[in-house]
Design an enzyme around this catalytic site. Structure first.
Site, PDB file in Angstrom:
ATOM      1  N   CYS A 277      35.918  45.212  22.072  1.00 59.73           N
ATOM      2  CA  CYS A 277      35.657  45.391  20.626  1.00 59.73           C
ATOM      3  C   CYS A 277      35.099  44.152  19.945  1.00 59.73           C
ATOM      4  O   CYS A 277      33.940  44.147  19.517  1.00 59.73           O
ATOM      5  CB  CYS A 277      36.952  45.815  19.938  1.00 59.73           C
ATOM      6  SG  CYS A 277      37.550  47.395  20.525  1.00 59.73           S
TER       7      CYS A 277
HETATM    8  N1  LIG Z   1      39.940  49.607  23.783  1.00 60.02           N
HETATM    9  C1  LIG Z   1      40.274  49.417  22.530  1.00 60.02           C
HETATM   10  O1  LIG Z   1      41.210  48.729  22.245  1.00 60.02           O
HETATM   11  C2  LIG Z   1      39.494  50.090  21.393  1.00 60.02           C
HETATM   12  C3  LIG Z   1      40.028  50.035  20.106  1.00 60.02           C
HETATM   13  C4  LIG Z   1      39.366  50.648  19.071  1.00 60.02           C
HETATM   14  C5  LIG Z   1      38.160  51.298  19.311  1.00 60.02           C
HETATM   15  N2  LIG Z   1      37.630  51.327  20.563  1.00 60.02           N
HETATM   16  C6  LIG Z   1      36.380  52.059  20.747  1.00 60.02           C
HETATM   17  O2  LIG Z   1      36.680  53.302  21.359  1.00 60.02           O
HETATM   18  C7  LIG Z   1      35.608  53.689  22.218  1.00 60.02           C
HETATM   19  C8  LIG Z   1      36.136  53.940  23.622  1.00 60.02           C
HETATM   20  O3  LIG Z   1      36.660  52.709  24.101  1.00 60.02           O
HETATM   21  P1  LIG Z   1      37.722  52.644  25.278  1.00 60.02           P
HETATM   22  O4  LIG Z   1      38.274  51.267  25.232  1.00 60.02           O
HETATM   23  O5  LIG Z   1      38.628  53.795  25.244  1.00 60.02           O
HETATM   24  O6  LIG Z   1      36.745  52.782  26.526  1.00 60.02           O
HETATM   25  P2  LIG Z   1      37.180  53.069  28.056  1.00 60.02           P
HETATM   26  O7  LIG Z   1      36.092  52.520  28.891  1.00 60.02           O
HETATM   27  O8  LIG Z   1      38.571  52.654  28.292  1.00 60.02           O
HETATM   28  O9  LIG Z   1      37.149  54.652  28.133  1.00 60.02           O
HETATM   29  C9  LIG Z   1      35.990  55.393  27.985  1.00 60.02           C
HETATM   30  C10 LIG Z   1      36.104  56.618  28.883  1.00 60.02           C
HETATM   31  O10 LIG Z   1      34.942  57.422  28.646  1.00 60.02           O
HETATM   32  C11 LIG Z   1      34.533  57.967  29.890  1.00 60.02           C
HETATM   33  N3  LIG Z   1      33.151  58.383  29.761  1.00 60.02           N
HETATM   34  C12 LIG Z   1      32.018  57.631  29.796  1.00 60.02           C
HETATM   35  N4  LIG Z   1      30.945  58.413  29.602  1.00 60.02           N
HETATM   36  C13 LIG Z   1      31.395  59.668  29.434  1.00 60.02           C
HETATM   37  C14 LIG Z   1      30.759  60.912  29.191  1.00 60.02           C
HETATM   38  N5  LIG Z   1      29.429  60.999  29.064  1.00 60.02           N
HETATM   39  N6  LIG Z   1      31.541  62.002  29.094  1.00 60.02           N
HETATM   40  C15 LIG Z   1      32.886  61.909  29.224  1.00 60.02           C
HETATM   41  N7  LIG Z   1      33.545  60.770  29.445  1.00 60.02           N
HETATM   42  C16 LIG Z   1      32.805  59.653  29.554  1.00 60.02           C
HETATM   43  C17 LIG Z   1      34.777  56.844  30.879  1.00 60.02           C
HETATM   44  O11 LIG Z   1      34.869  57.343  32.206  1.00 60.02           O
HETATM   45  C18 LIG Z   1      36.114  56.297  30.369  1.00 60.02           C
HETATM   46  O12 LIG Z   1      37.213  56.952  30.957  1.00 60.02           O
HETATM   47  C19 LIG Z   1      34.577  52.596  22.122  1.00 60.02           C
HETATM   48  O13 LIG Z   1      33.645  52.915  21.133  1.00 60.02           O
HETATM   49  C20 LIG Z   1      35.396  51.408  21.661  1.00 60.02           C
HETATM   50  O14 LIG Z   1      34.608  50.456  20.956  1.00 60.02           O
HETATM   51  C21 LIG Z   1      38.291  50.754  21.615  1.00 60.02           C
END
Ligand SMILES: NC(=O)c1ccc[n+]([C@@H]2O[C@H](COP(=O)([O-])OP(=O)(O)OC[C@H]3O[C@@H](n4cnc5c(N)ncnc54)[C@H](O)[C@@H]3O)[C@@H](O)[C@H]2O)c1
Length: 446
Positions: A277
């Protein structure tokens, strides 16, 4: 069915908990969110392109620390949660939340390919009455300018045939005080009907909702929160360098400053920014702002300062080795403690520790790491050469064989007493020894 009856039908299903929810992307954000929906009484299907995640869920085993396996088991056994790679099942969901990655490209522009692919997958089975919610962090305008056109290519219209919303995630991995349902959630809809559905659904799922007027405003809220962090961390990193030069301990300064009961909030220096992030999200706004010919100098300056921190740490390490043991970094063996970007989590995305390892090796040093949460370095786009390196086992004798130990991440379950007793030199980027009341001549704060 008219648009009013479509939305009131979904409203009624939300109230009765008969609405089916889908979560696309079952990572750090998506899995806890799916649990929050299920625990609120909705039947939830999780979707991911990664079959290993579906296998974990089929075995009723969690792979995300914020979701205890017992919680996953309860929701699966109650029939409220299943997961699949079969995106045709999106058609069965009344509400679909998109939680896929939003990284930067190699040129540091927003990479919305995951969001666009997901919107295309949803469009294939989009039907009247569905509520589609983007949760991924992104620049203001994405829901309206990227997701909506893809969904509307089906001929269905947002606000009348289907409903569209944005609600940013505030998940904080490793935070034991707050969880998905207890963190206030900002919600917005594309039009009045979507806004009302967003409030009804998230109001049923989390303790507090914070409605805002447009999806772009909700997107801007998330970026504002993370830019605030990035800029403040850059500020204390800069102050650390200045106070270091003056012989003043920045940690002592912050501890005293935070005694002010108003108008000050402590941020702490470190070896650089990490995680999915804070190092990334601010640049989503920088990119979008170019369209409006409005510079984001603060954000870019913060980025420069934070990116320079690993270089600063390696310079301090080289100086300390030289002054204290007359040894060049190029002939030294260094142990890095903590590979994850923050304490007590296994996440190494954008971790400055990886950069530290690369910089030490570039200067000829040999570097090993220990991280109780990261047994092996997986494949990463930026640090391909580090792939497969393993966390070492160490004891007091092994510690003595290193020329220096660098504390990059202050995990709780590390024996800092042993390190302070046996390491010939310690470069502490987190002030962990002082916080534990351990003092020693071999400790250099950096
Ligand atoms: N990690 C954090 O602490 C956090 C906090 C707030 C916001 N975010 C935001 O949330 C979003 C997700 O982040 P995250 O940390 O959960 O990512 P992550 O990488 O942990 O998880 C994303 C998931 O999406 C899956 N994926 C990718 N492409 C896909 C598709 N086309 N169809 C279905 N699944 C698919 C991946 O396999 C993975 O399991 C991002 O925009 C991030 O900026 C993350």
């Amino acid at each position: 069915m008219t648009d009013t009856s479509l939305s009131s039908t979904l409203q009624a299903k939300i109230t009765a908990r008969t609405a089916k929810a889908g979560v696309v992307g079952l990572g750090y954000v998506g899995l806890p969110l799916a649990m929050a929906f299920a625990r609120a009484g909705f039947s939830v299907t999780g979707f991911d392109i990664d079959p290993s995640k579906i296998e974990f869920i089929d075995r009723r085993e969690s792979y995300i620390e914020a979701v205890p396996t017992e919680m996953l088991q309860v929701e699966c056994e109650a029939g409220r949660f299943t997961a699949t790679c079969d995106f045709n099942l999106l058609a069965e969901c009344d509400i679909i939340a998109i939680c896929v990655p939003t990284p930067l490209t190699v040129h540091r522009d927003p990479d919305l390919s995951y969001v666009a692919k997901t919107a295309e997958a949803i469009a294939k089975t989009l039907r009247r009455g569905q509520l589609i919610v983007l949760e991924s962090t992104t620049y203001p305008g994405t829901t309206d300018e990227v997701v909506k056109p893809i969904l509307e290519r089906t001929g269905l219209k947002s606000g009348s045939d289907f409903f569209l919303g944005y609600s940013p995630e505030r998940e904080d991995p490793g935070n034991r005080q707050f969880h998905t349902a207890s963190i206030p959630k900002v919600v917005a809809g594309d039009g009045e009907a979507a806004a009302a559905l967003m409030q009804a659904f998230y109001g049923a799922t989390v303790e507090t909702i914070v409605p805002v007027s447009t999806t772009a405003t909700a997107e801007a809220v998330k970026l504002t929160e993370n830019i605030f962090r990035a800029v403040n961390i850059a500020l204390v990193n800069e102050l650390k360098l200045v106070y270091d030069a003056m012989g003043i301990d920045v940690w002592e300064v912050i501890d005293a400053a935070k005694s002010k009961p108003f108008g000050y909030m402590p941020f702490y220096p470190g070896p650089g920014l990490g995680g999915h992030c804070i190092p990334i999200d601010p640049f989503y706004l920088t990119w979008k702002s170019r369209e409006f010919e409005t510079p984001t100098r603060f954000i870019e300056l913060a980025g420069e300062i934070n990116t320079a921190m690993p270089h600063h740490i390696v310079t301090r390490l080289a100086e300390a080795l030289d002054i204290r043991s007359g040894k060049a970094l190029s002939r030294s063996k260094v142990l890095l403690i903590g590979l994850a970007y923050k304490k007590n989590v296994p996440d190494i995305r954008e971790s400055p520790s990886l950069r530290l390892m690369e910089l030490i090796e570039r200067r000829g040093g040999s570097v090993y790491y220990f991280d109780p949460y990261v047994s092996e370095i997986p494949s990463t786009r930026e640090y391909a050469e580090l792939k497969g390196r393993r966390s070492i086992e160490w004891d007091e004798a092994a510690l003595k064989s290193f020329d220096a130990v660098v504390i990059a991440t202050d995990h709780d379950n590390v024996d800092y007493d042993a390190i302070s007793r046996c390491a010939p030199l310690i470069v502490d980027t987190r002030n962990i020894f002082a916080r534990k009341g351990i003092s020693s001549d071999v400790i250099v704060k950096a």
